[in-house]
Write a protein that holds these residues in place. Structure first.
Motif, PDB file in Angstrom:
ATOM      1  N   ALA A  28       0.834  -1.209   0.000  1.00 36.38           N
ATOM      2  CA  ALA A  28       0.000   0.000   0.000  1.00 36.38           C
ATOM      3  C   ALA A  28       0.867   1.257   0.000  1.00 36.38           C
ATOM      4  CB  ALA A  28      -0.929   0.000   1.213  1.00 36.38           C
ATOM      5  N   VAL A  29       1.920   1.247   0.772  1.00 41.09           N
ATOM      6  CA  VAL A  29       2.832   2.401   0.819  1.00 41.09           C
ATOM      7  C   VAL A  29       3.491   2.594  -0.542  1.00 41.09           C
ATOM      8  CG1 VAL A  29       4.986   3.263   1.820  1.00 41.09           C
ATOM      9  CG2 VAL A  29       3.210   2.336   3.308  1.00 41.09           C
ATOM     10  N   SER A  30       3.909   1.515  -1.160  1.00 40.21           N
ATOM     11  CA  SER A  30       4.541   1.599  -2.482  1.00 40.21           C
ATOM     12  C   SER A  30       3.568   2.175  -3.513  1.00 40.21           C
ATOM     13  CB  SER A  30       5.016   0.210  -2.914  1.00 40.21           C
ATOM     14  OG  SER A  30       5.643   0.278  -4.168  1.00 40.21           O
ATOM     15  N   ARG A  31       2.335   1.714  -3.491  1.00 38.09           N
ATOM     16  CA  ARG A  31       1.329   2.230  -4.436  1.00 38.09           C
ATOM     17  C   ARG A  31       0.978   3.680  -4.131  1.00 38.09           C
ATOM     18  NH1 ARG A  31      -1.498  -0.562  -7.958  1.00 38.09           N
ATOM     19  NH2 ARG A  31      -3.437   0.512  -7.439  1.00 38.09           N
ATOM     20  N   ALA A  32       0.921   4.026  -2.843  1.00 39.29           N
ATOM     21  CA  ALA A  32       0.660   5.417  -2.467  1.00 39.29           C
ATOM     22  C   ALA A  32       1.803   6.310  -2.944  1.00 39.29           C
ATOM     23  CB  ALA A  32       0.477   5.535  -0.958  1.00 39.29           C
ATOM     24  N   MET A  33       3.042   5.810  -2.814  1.00 41.34           N
ATOM     25  CA  MET A  33       4.193   6.568  -3.294  1.00 41.34           C
ATOM     26  C   MET A  33       4.026   6.889  -4.777  1.00 41.34           C
ATOM     27  SD  MET A  33       8.194   5.414  -3.619  1.00 41.34           S
ATOM     28  CE  MET A  33       7.833   4.424  -5.084  1.00 41.34           C
ATOM     29  N   GLU A  34       3.619   5.909  -5.556  1.00 41.86           N
ATOM     30  CA  GLU A  34       3.412   6.124  -6.997  1.00 41.86           C
ATOM     31  C   GLU A  34       2.367   7.208  -7.249  1.00 41.86           C
ATOM     32  OE1 GLU A  34       2.261   2.247  -8.264  1.00 41.86           O
ATOM     33  OE2 GLU A  34       4.277   1.398  -7.997  1.00 41.86           O
ATOM     34  N   LEU A  35       1.279   7.164  -6.493  1.00 42.44           N
ATOM     35  CA  LEU A  35       0.208   8.145  -6.686  1.00 42.44           C
ATOM     36  C   LEU A  35       0.646   9.540  -6.262  1.00 42.44           C
ATOM     37  CD1 LEU A  35      -2.698   8.486  -7.677  1.00 42.44           C
ATOM     38  CD2 LEU A  35      -3.457   8.052  -5.329  1.00 42.44           C
ATOM     39  N   PHE A  36       1.281   9.657  -5.103  1.00 45.02           N
ATOM     40  CA  PHE A  36       1.784  10.960  -4.664  1.00 45.02           C
ATOM     41  C   PHE A  36       2.823  11.496  -5.650  1.00 45.02           C
ATOM     42  CE2 PHE A  36       0.605   9.695  -0.148  1.00 45.02           C
ATOM     43  CZ  PHE A  36      -0.381  10.668   0.004  1.00 45.02           C
ATOM     44  N   TRP A  37       3.640  10.622  -6.181  1.00 44.36           N
ATOM     45  CA  TRP A  37       4.676  11.023  -7.127  1.00 44.36           C
ATOM     46  C   TRP A  37       4.038  11.544  -8.412  1.00 44.36           C
ATOM     47  CZ3 TRP A  37       9.356   7.282  -8.123  1.00 44.36           C
ATOM     48  CH2 TRP A  37      10.417   7.981  -8.704  1.00 44.36           C
TER      49      TRP A  37
END
Length: 192
Positions: free
Chosen positions: A12-21
């Motif tokens: 979830a953190v990895s996917r959130a990182m992608e979205l925030f990026w």
């Protein structure tokens, strides 16, 4: 009885990182996050506290994965000049290659500072790690005679980190490798 978490927080953190990026902090809503992560709002809050907590976790994930890999590559590089060139050119490639998303850490600094001291600490820690890794590479290179010892390695490393930050901000304006890569050669001139 408390419910057990039904999702992989690291994923979830990895996917959130992608979205925030891709979108930035402000343009990413909690609804966007829950939809992108496939979790409920309650689960997001239970796991991360709030959107800010998830953003900090995403930046930490960036630091321990992508940023750490760049520093490992730097330390494993052949000669200092080639290693520094490879680091800078790779950062340009990443910054302009993802639809001009830039660097997540630089984006965080531009978007969240000076108002958010917790983000300042995370970004400063990343920059300090980059500066320290570069300084060590430059110190060893000066001892080997690969570069001139006319500048203090810590100062030269701080210059290169500052140059890289400026280059990454410029990549948002001019997301073209052909325009940005020649600037790397100018910065390498500081190595003597």
């Amino acid at each position: 009885m408390a419910r057990t978490r039904e999702f992989d927080t690291e994923a979830a953190v990895s996917r959130a990182m992608e979205l925030f990026w891709a979108c930035g902090y402000e343009a990413t809503s909690v609804r966007d996050l829950t939809q992108h992560l496939g979790i409920g709002q309650g689960s997001l809050y239970a796991a991360f506290g709030d959107k800010d907590g998830l953003y900090r976790a995403a930046l930490e994930h960036y630091r321990t994965t992508l940023a750490a890999a760049a520093l490992r590559d730097l330390a494993e590089g052949a000669d200092a000049r080639s290693a520094v060139r490879a680091l800078l050119v790779e950062r340009i490639r990443i910054a302009v290659g993802q639809d001009g998303q830039g660097c997540l850490a630089v984006n965080a600094a531009c978007e969240r500072l000076p108002e958010d001291p917790s983000i300042r600490r995370i970004v400063r820690d990343m920059q300090d790690a980059s500066r320290d890794a570069l300084a060590e590479v430059l110190r060893v290179a000066a001892e080997r005679g690969e570069i001139e010892a006319r500048h203090d390695p810590d100062t030269l490393a701080a210059f290169l980190v500052t140059f890289l930050n400026g280059l990454l901000v410029s990549s948002k304006i001019t997301p073209n490798r052909r325009d940005l890569e020649p600037l790397v050669e100018v910065a390498l001139g500081a190595l003597g």
